[in-house]
Scaffold this active site. Structure first.
Site, PDB file in Angstrom:
ATOM      1  N   PHE A 162      -7.541 -13.937 -23.363  1.00  0.00           N
ATOM      2  CA  PHE A 162      -7.300 -13.646 -22.062  1.00  0.00           C
ATOM      3  C   PHE A 162      -8.429 -12.800 -21.617  1.00  0.00           C
ATOM      4  O   PHE A 162      -9.070 -13.092 -20.440  1.00  0.00           O
ATOM      5  CB  PHE A 162      -6.119 -12.761 -21.920  1.00  0.00           C
ATOM      6  N   ASP A 163      -8.804 -11.841 -22.205  1.00  0.00           N
ATOM      7  CA  ASP A 163      -9.920 -10.837 -21.860  1.00  0.00           C
ATOM      8  C   ASP A 163     -11.347 -11.805 -21.732  1.00  0.00           C
ATOM      9  O   ASP A 163     -12.073 -11.457 -20.462  1.00  0.00           O
ATOM     10  CB  ASP A 163     -10.413  -9.863 -23.019  1.00  0.00           C
ATOM     11  N   THR A 164     -11.580 -12.424 -22.656  1.00  0.00           N
ATOM     12  CA  THR A 164     -12.989 -13.189 -22.651  1.00  0.00           C
ATOM     13  C   THR A 164     -12.911 -14.155 -21.256  1.00  0.00           C
ATOM     14  O   THR A 164     -13.886 -14.471 -20.473  1.00  0.00           O
ATOM     15  CB  THR A 164     -13.179 -14.148 -23.677  1.00  0.00           C
ATOM     16  N   TYR A 207      -6.696  -1.038 -19.695  1.00  0.00           N
ATOM     17  CA  TYR A 207      -6.014  -1.142 -21.029  1.00  0.00           C
ATOM     18  C   TYR A 207      -6.717  -0.685 -22.136  1.00  0.00           C
ATOM     19  O   TYR A 207      -7.806  -0.803 -22.256  1.00  0.00           O
ATOM     20  CB  TYR A 207      -5.464  -2.532 -21.111  1.00  0.00           C
TER      21      TYR A 207
END
Length: 427
Positions: free
Chosen positions: A207-209, A115
């Protein structure tokens, strides 16, 4: 959980990339999550599509994931999906970047998912270095980093300080080893990310972390790519609110770690190098036959040296062992039985003999030119080195030419290797 409202432009099978791989490369799905981005969406997706179509060596698909936009974003996304090949649009009824990524990544049929932020703040030239270690199997996840050596970043002091403090907190409080959790430029092998998603609770910016922390605790490989990054002055991100949400996410993860409830599921990593069909069975047999042939040749060489010179001894010993080696590989490595084509196989095996003879004879000649009177031990060492190179080339010649299944003339002879077709090329 959010659910899909509608989807536009989903290709049954994305057209192959015109660059390399002949369309057989691994499919990469690039997700662009958006919320009220009507001003930049069309220009950014058109730019991204043109860049990938013109330079990217793998088949790709771009998915615009609209999460609950209230402006014209969804209509623009539908238009892009209708106009551009390999572009589709997905609309979710609830906000949240993590929610959008969870839906698209979790249902993707691609080999690698990625993404990037819609503003394309990250230089697209970093995309191939981001994807390459995932396609090869070297790494499981990959992230763009603005905080590692080699990166070039242009942004205001406020965002710089907040970003560095946040990542410092991650390293000190949660023992994170990656340098930049927030850069909107990430990718992962699909099988890996789909195994991790059920353990990720956040649906927004953390979310990424959380995904990266899970991956690290599971012992997965995270590859970092230094990026060139220019801050978008028109960014819709509320930096302070996002930072507070991230801190709450860190506190939640810390509690889960302390209570033993935070851990990645067991994930089976595929080998870094995937062997072509049939080769996994062929290589051990070829190696065993090669070792036996090498020992036999060395024994013959030593015996023949008692009555002749080194070049003659090498040639005679190599002729005898090459004939035996070709016959053994014909039967046990490549599964060819019967007498049909046996003579042709031996003749073509002579090409491998000539190669081995040239390498080993040349090696011995160079040895005696550089060190006249070299000992038998040194001669044997030179032979072993030359034979190692010749052995690799011999295997490739046997697999791709001498015992290629398309060259079989039929008649009771070909036993295909596991995963190999008798009608097609060993891939």
């Amino acid at each position: 959980m959010s659910h899909l409202i509608t989807e536009r432009g989903t290709p049954a099978a994305p057209p192959p990339s015109p660059h390399g791989h002949g369309g057989r490369g691994r499919l990469v799905e690039v997700v662009v999550p958006v919320h009220n981005e009507e001003r930049v969406l069309a220009a950014s997706v058109e730019r991204l599509h043109a860049y990938l179509a013109g330079t990217f060596p793998y088949p790709f698909r771009i998915t615009v994931a609209d999460n609950a936009s209230t402006d014209a974003t969804w209509w623009i996304a539908e238009d892009l999906a209708a106009r551009l090949p390999r572009v589709r649009a997905v609309r979710l009824e609830e906000k949240g970047r993590g929610r959008a990524l969870r839906h698209v990544w979790g249902t993707s049929d691609a080999d690698v998912v990625a993404y990037m932020d819609v503003d394309l703040s990250t230089d697209l030239d970093a995309f191939l270095p981001l994807i390459a270690p995932l396609v090869s199997g070297h790494s499981d996840l990959a992230i763009g980093s603005r905080l590692t050596r080699g990166s070039a970043v242009v942004r205001g002091p406020r965002r710089e300080v907040i970003s560095r403090c946040y990542n410092l907190l991650l390293r000190t409080a949660l023992a994170a080893r990656f340098t930049d959790a927030q850069c909107g430029f990430k990718a992962a092998r699909t099988e890996i990310v789909q195994a991790l998603l059920p353990e990720v609770e956040d649906e927004a910016w953390f979310f990424d972390t959380e995904l990266l922390l899970l991956a690290e605790r599971g012992g997965l490989r995270i590859h970092e790519v230094p990026v060139d990054w220019v801050d978008d002055p028109d960014s819709r991100v509320d930096v302070l609110r996002t930072a507070l949400d991230d801190l709450r996410g860190m506190a939640r993860v810390a509690r889960r770690i302390l209570t033993g409830g935070f851990g990645a599921p067991a994930v089976r990593r595929r080998p870094a190098v995937e062997l072509p069909a049939g080769m996994r069975r062929q290589l051990p047999a070829f190696a065993v036959i090669g070792v036996i042939s090498t020992i036999a040749q060395l024994v013959l060489f030593v015996l023949l040296r008692l009555v002749t010179g080194p070049l003659s001894a090498n040639a005679v010993s190599l002729v005898i062992t090459t004939v035996a080696n070709t016959a053994a590989n014909r039967r046990f490595t490549f599964g060819v039985t019967g007498t049909r084509d046996a003579f042709r196989h031996q003749l073509e095996g002579g090409a491998a003999f000539l190669l081995g003879l040239a390498l080993s004879t040349g090696g011995l000649a160079l040895l005696h030119a550089a060190a006249p009177g070299a000992s038998r031990a040194v001669e044997i060492a030179a032979l072993v080195t030359a034979n190692a190179v010749a052995t690799l080339v011999r295997f490739l010649l046997m697999r791709a030419w001498i015992f290629h299944p398309r060259r079989s003339t039929g008649g009771g002879g070909r036993v295909p290797a596991a995963g190999e077709s008798t009608e097609g090329t060993p891939s």
